[in-house]
Write a protein that holds these residues in place. Structure first.
Motif, PDB file in Angstrom:
ATOM      1  N   PHE A  21     -51.867   8.830   0.562  1.00 41.61           N
ATOM      2  CA  PHE A  21     -51.467   9.437  -0.630  1.00 41.61           C
ATOM      3  C   PHE A  21     -51.466   8.428  -1.685  1.00 41.61           C
ATOM      4  O   PHE A  21     -50.698   8.580  -2.750  1.00 41.61           O
ATOM      5  CB  PHE A  21     -49.717   9.733  -0.297  1.00 41.61           C
ATOM      6  CG  PHE A  21     -49.494  10.516   0.866  1.00 41.61           C
ATOM      7  CD1 PHE A  21     -49.527  11.889   1.051  1.00 41.61           C
ATOM      8  CD2 PHE A  21     -49.313  10.071   2.152  1.00 41.61           C
ATOM      9  CE1 PHE A  21     -49.400  12.824   1.929  1.00 41.61           C
ATOM     10  CE2 PHE A  21     -48.968  10.480   3.395  1.00 41.61           C
ATOM     11  CZ  PHE A  21     -49.044  12.103   3.381  1.00 41.61           C
ATOM     12  N   ASP A  22     -52.319   7.705  -1.572  1.00 42.43           N
ATOM     13  CA  ASP A  22     -52.376   6.601  -2.804  1.00 42.43           C
ATOM     14  C   ASP A  22     -53.920   6.615  -3.378  1.00 42.43           C
ATOM     15  O   ASP A  22     -54.711   7.767  -3.109  1.00 42.43           O
ATOM     16  CB  ASP A  22     -52.426   5.190  -2.220  1.00 42.43           C
ATOM     17  CG  ASP A  22     -53.467   4.930  -1.066  1.00 42.43           C
ATOM     18  OD1 ASP A  22     -54.452   5.730  -0.769  1.00 42.43           O
ATOM     19  OD2 ASP A  22     -53.031   3.854  -0.201  1.00 42.43           O
ATOM     20  N   ALA A  23     -54.286   5.909  -4.092  1.00 42.46           N
ATOM     21  CA  ALA A  23     -55.648   5.839  -5.032  1.00 42.46           C
ATOM     22  C   ALA A  23     -56.933   5.841  -3.934  1.00 42.46           C
ATOM     23  O   ALA A  23     -57.763   6.472  -4.241  1.00 42.46           O
ATOM     24  CB  ALA A  23     -55.622   4.419  -5.795  1.00 42.46           C
ATOM     25  N   ASP A  24     -56.719   5.429  -2.911  1.00 42.84           N
ATOM     26  CA  ASP A  24     -57.866   5.239  -1.697  1.00 42.84           C
ATOM     27  C   ASP A  24     -57.983   6.705  -1.215  1.00 42.84           C
ATOM     28  O   ASP A  24     -59.202   7.171  -1.141  1.00 42.84           O
ATOM     29  CB  ASP A  24     -57.342   4.571  -0.731  1.00 42.84           C
ATOM     30  CG  ASP A  24     -57.641   2.889  -0.888  1.00 42.84           C
ATOM     31  OD1 ASP A  24     -58.262   2.661  -2.009  1.00 42.84           O
ATOM     32  OD2 ASP A  24     -57.181   2.173  -0.068  1.00 42.84           O
ATOM     33  N   GLY A  25     -56.746   7.443  -1.105  1.00 43.09           N
ATOM     34  CA  GLY A  25     -56.844   8.832  -0.619  1.00 43.09           C
ATOM     35  C   GLY A  25     -57.657   9.747  -1.675  1.00 43.09           C
ATOM     36  O   GLY A  25     -58.352  10.474  -1.400  1.00 43.09           O
ATOM     37  N   CYS A  83     -57.028  13.495   3.032  1.00 41.51           N
ATOM     38  CA  CYS A  83     -57.799  12.419   3.356  1.00 41.51           C
ATOM     39  C   CYS A  83     -57.168  11.239   3.805  1.00 41.51           C
ATOM     40  O   CYS A  83     -56.162  11.053   3.448  1.00 41.51           O
ATOM     41  CB  CYS A  83     -58.806  12.252   2.101  1.00 41.51           C
ATOM     42  SG  CYS A  83     -59.513  13.567   1.691  1.00 41.51           S
ATOM     43  N   GLY A  84     -57.815  10.507   4.796  1.00 49.98           N
ATOM     44  CA  GLY A  84     -57.348   9.328   5.356  1.00 49.98           C
ATOM     45  C   GLY A  84     -58.266   8.478   6.041  1.00 49.98           C
ATOM     46  O   GLY A  84     -59.670   9.054   6.320  1.00 49.98           O
ATOM     47  N   TRP A  85     -57.879   7.353   6.526  1.00 45.34           N
ATOM     48  CA  TRP A  85     -59.116   6.226   7.227  1.00 45.34           C
ATOM     49  C   TRP A  85     -59.232   7.054   8.703  1.00 45.34           C
ATOM     50  O   TRP A  85     -58.455   7.839   9.139  1.00 45.34           O
ATOM     51  CB  TRP A  85     -58.164   4.864   7.124  1.00 45.34           C
ATOM     52  CG  TRP A  85     -58.106   4.300   6.212  1.00 45.34           C
ATOM     53  CD1 TRP A  85     -56.844   4.065   5.860  1.00 45.34           C
ATOM     54  CD2 TRP A  85     -58.910   3.884   5.096  1.00 45.34           C
ATOM     55  NE1 TRP A  85     -56.905   3.396   4.517  1.00 45.34           N
ATOM     56  CE2 TRP A  85     -58.432   3.494   4.015  1.00 45.34           C
ATOM     57  CE3 TRP A  85     -60.430   4.006   4.928  1.00 45.34           C
ATOM     58  CZ2 TRP A  85     -59.207   2.826   3.049  1.00 45.34           C
ATOM     59  CZ3 TRP A  85     -60.930   3.547   3.926  1.00 45.34           C
ATOM     60  CH2 TRP A  85     -60.459   2.986   2.895  1.00 45.34           C
ATOM     61  N   LEU A  86     -60.286   6.447   9.041  1.00 47.20           N
ATOM     62  CA  LEU A  86     -60.564   6.931  10.716  1.00 47.20           C
ATOM     63  C   LEU A  86     -59.482   6.481  11.681  1.00 47.20           C
ATOM     64  O   LEU A  86     -58.888   5.412  11.517  1.00 47.20           O
ATOM     65  CB  LEU A  86     -61.911   6.283  10.993  1.00 47.20           C
ATOM     66  CG  LEU A  86     -62.658   6.972  12.442  1.00 47.20           C
ATOM     67  CD1 LEU A  86     -63.197   8.049  12.198  1.00 47.20           C
ATOM     68  CD2 LEU A  86     -63.653   5.887  12.704  1.00 47.20           C
ATOM     69  N   ASP A  87     -59.218   7.705  12.478  1.00 48.31           N
ATOM     70  CA  ASP A  87     -58.169   7.496  13.549  1.00 48.31           C
ATOM     71  C   ASP A  87     -58.851   7.173  14.830  1.00 48.31           C
ATOM     72  O   ASP A  87     -59.369   8.281  15.428  1.00 48.31           O
ATOM     73  CB  ASP A  87     -57.446   8.748  13.462  1.00 48.31           C
ATOM     74  CG  ASP A  87     -56.186   8.608  14.227  1.00 48.31           C
ATOM     75  OD1 ASP A  87     -56.233   7.854  15.219  1.00 48.31           O
ATOM     76  OD2 ASP A  87     -55.139   9.324  14.165  1.00 48.31           O
ATOM     77  N   LEU A  88     -59.030   6.103  15.289  1.00 50.55           N
ATOM     78  CA  LEU A  88     -59.610   5.814  16.593  1.00 50.55           C
ATOM     79  C   LEU A  88     -59.088   6.363  17.701  1.00 50.55           C
ATOM     80  O   LEU A  88     -59.668   6.873  18.663  1.00 50.55           O
ATOM     81  CB  LEU A  88     -59.894   4.377  16.701  1.00 50.55           C
ATOM     82  CG  LEU A  88     -61.124   3.604  17.357  1.00 50.55           C
ATOM     83  CD1 LEU A  88     -62.379   4.373  17.175  1.00 50.55           C
ATOM     84  CD2 LEU A  88     -61.462   2.237  17.163  1.00 50.55           C
ATOM     85  N   PRO A  89     -57.645   6.179  17.925  1.00 49.70           N
ATOM     86  CA  PRO A  89     -57.056   6.916  19.104  1.00 49.70           C
ATOM     87  C   PRO A  89     -57.249   8.441  19.275  1.00 49.70           C
ATOM     88  O   PRO A  89     -57.488   8.757  20.275  1.00 49.70           O
ATOM     89  CB  PRO A  89     -55.638   6.571  18.776  1.00 49.70           C
ATOM     90  CG  PRO A  89     -55.444   5.100  17.932  1.00 49.70           C
ATOM     91  CD  PRO A  89     -56.750   5.476  17.173  1.00 49.70           C
TER      92      PRO A  89
END
Ligand code: GDP
Ligand code: IMO
Ligand code: MG
Length: 427
Positions: A281-285, A305-311
């Motif tokens: 929910f930040d600038a990276d998103g 959007c978000g980072w890759l979720d490996l599990p």
């Protein structure tokens, strides 16, 4: 010979359309096995962008046959619009496209029911694409649906009336305004149009193609985390998006499945409601959303959007039996100094887990991240894997090791040509 499957491993929109189109020259037949117009598959080549919803992504290759399988729910109105949009490209669509007689039909009232049910859910809504998917699969399972083969029956109109009357009865309970006559005029025009296509016993067609040595590729829609059994239920679609769905959605036995290609973005997106542990929910998103042009190809809604979720990715690899991985949108991470990958979650009771747990829907899972150096370089113009920045190759190696499946394609842009083999698939 075998049939290869291509499946999305996340929440859809991984880039399936682009890769099916890219791989299509290696195949004789492309077959869709589930979903319907909720899908939006984007293909880009020769400076033109195409979005397909129900038509398989092999349609632009003249020598390839395309099948809409029995597991699909087909909206004839959208079907007609899609085919008409292809008119200007001089394709041989009538010769190259086949529709299973067992494909379920989406009626105008299925779309109305979808809208009514979603509205009634209020803040609990699924975020459906409102294409009538859920209500159509409901009728299929209730054994009250209409199928494409019914179009050939003298009694089609009667069967239609019976089902639409049942739906109109249900709709009386809901506050929804609509003009059924207008919707039906369009529907029956489209039904006539659909009748002009080759309506076939597709399970025979596909099995005979496999047995005679033709190369067949099954094209999935949505993604594993939207699967009705294994996704983040109830925030899912209404079909099996995973490899078993290809068997039931085309009538192919499991022992005829060859490669299972799993496709994922180098990060994660989701459109609609439901859990998304690595959502930013930040600038990276915001940057992922902007750089990735993350807007739904069917509804135009901005994608979360978000980072890759490996599990979650490991879970999808397990459920599908993925044999080869394709990583998409590596270019979108190019502006980041550091990139993160979720390697586990902290649960509400303070314990840690590296599985994608049942409680993902009810509980807040806090991602545990591994931070890696970004590649911070443009990937444009690179055509060989070895020329990619070392940090990107480290990212690929890390994921390959964790997932225990080779990543054989790295995609660096939306165009057909922006696709790099690490090891070319031998079909
Ligand atoms: P699908 O539903 O899995 O076929 O995917 P969508 O077409 O809904 O969404 C994928 C989007 O990403 C489309 O706009 C594609 O043109 C685009 N795309 C695919 N691969 C890449 C890539 O490697 N880089 C970038 N920047 N865009 C890509
Ligand atoms: P492709 O094939 C992304 C999502 C919707 C909603 C949920 C249920 O392009 O990857 P539905 O209309 O099926 O009842 O919606 O599933 N959804 C998709 N999200 N890509 C898709 O397809 C999707 N199809 C459905 O946003 O959250
Ligand atoms: Mg899509």
């Amino acid at each position: 010979m075998a049939i290869d499957l291509l499946l999305g491993l996340q929440w859809g929109d991984e880039g399936k359309g682009k890769i099916v189109d890219f791989l299509a020259p290696k195949y004789n037949l492309v077959a869709r096995f589930q979903g319907g117009p909720n899908a939006g598959h984007t293909l880009e080549f020769d400076g033109i962008k195409h979005v397909l919803h129900q038509i398989p992504s092999g349609i632009f290759r003249d020598t390839i046959k395309n099948v809409i399988g029995n597991g699909v729910v087909l909206d004839p109105v959208i079907f007609k619009q899609e085919i008409e949009a292809l008119d200007k490209f001089d394709l041989n669509v009538h010769a190259n496209l086949f529709v299973s007689k067992k494909t379920q039909l989406i009626l105008p009232t299925h779309r109305l029911l979808d809208a009514a049910y979603e509205k009634a859910k209020g803040v609990e809504k699924i975020g459906s694409t409102l294409k009538g998917i859920g209500p159509t699969y409901q009728d299929k399972i209730a054994r009250t649906g209409l199928r494409v083969g019914d179009l050939l029956s003298q009694r089609f109109k009667d069967k239609y009336q019976r089902l639409r009357n049942k739906h109109l009865g249900i709709l009386k309970e809901y506050d929804l305004s609509y003009n059924i006559e207008e919707l039906e005029t369009k529907f029956f025009e489209s039904i006539d149009f659909l009748r002009s296509f080759k309506l076939i016993e597709s399970e025979y067609y596909v099995n005979e193609a496999i047995d005679s040595g033709q190369k067949v590729l099954a094209e999935g829609a949505q993604g594993s985390l939207l699967d009705v059994d294994f996704g983040s239920y109830p925030f899912v679609t209404s079909s099996n998006t995973t490899s078993s769905g290809a068997c039931s959605g085309l009538g192919i036995p499991p022992n005829k499945v060859g490669e299972v290609y799993g496709i994922f973005k180098a990060y994660c997106t989701r459109v609609g409601s439901g859990p998304f542990p690595t959502e930013l929910f930040d600038a990276d998103g915001d940057r992922l959303q902007k750089e990735g042009h993350e807007f739904g190809a069917t509804t135009g809604r901005p994608r979360r959007c978000g980072w890759l979720d490996l599990p979650a990715l490991k879970y999808a690899v397990m459920i599908n039996g993925v044999t080869q991985l394709f990583m998409m949108k590596a270019d979108v991470l190019s502006t980041f100094e550091k990139v993160k990958v979720c390697i586990g979650y902290k649960r509400e009771d303070g314990t840690e887990t590296d599985i994608f747990p049942y409680e993902v829907v009810a509980e807040r899972l806090d991602p545990i991240y591994k931070t890696m150096n970004g590649w911070h370089a443009s990937l444009s113009g690179i055509s060989e894997y070895d020329q990619l920045p070392s940090e990107l190759k480290d990212y690929v190696s890390f994921l390959t090791e964790e997932l225990n499946v080779p990543i054989n394609i790295v995609s660096t842009g939306p165009d057909r040509t922006e696709t790099i083999w690490r090891t070319e698939v031998a079909v």
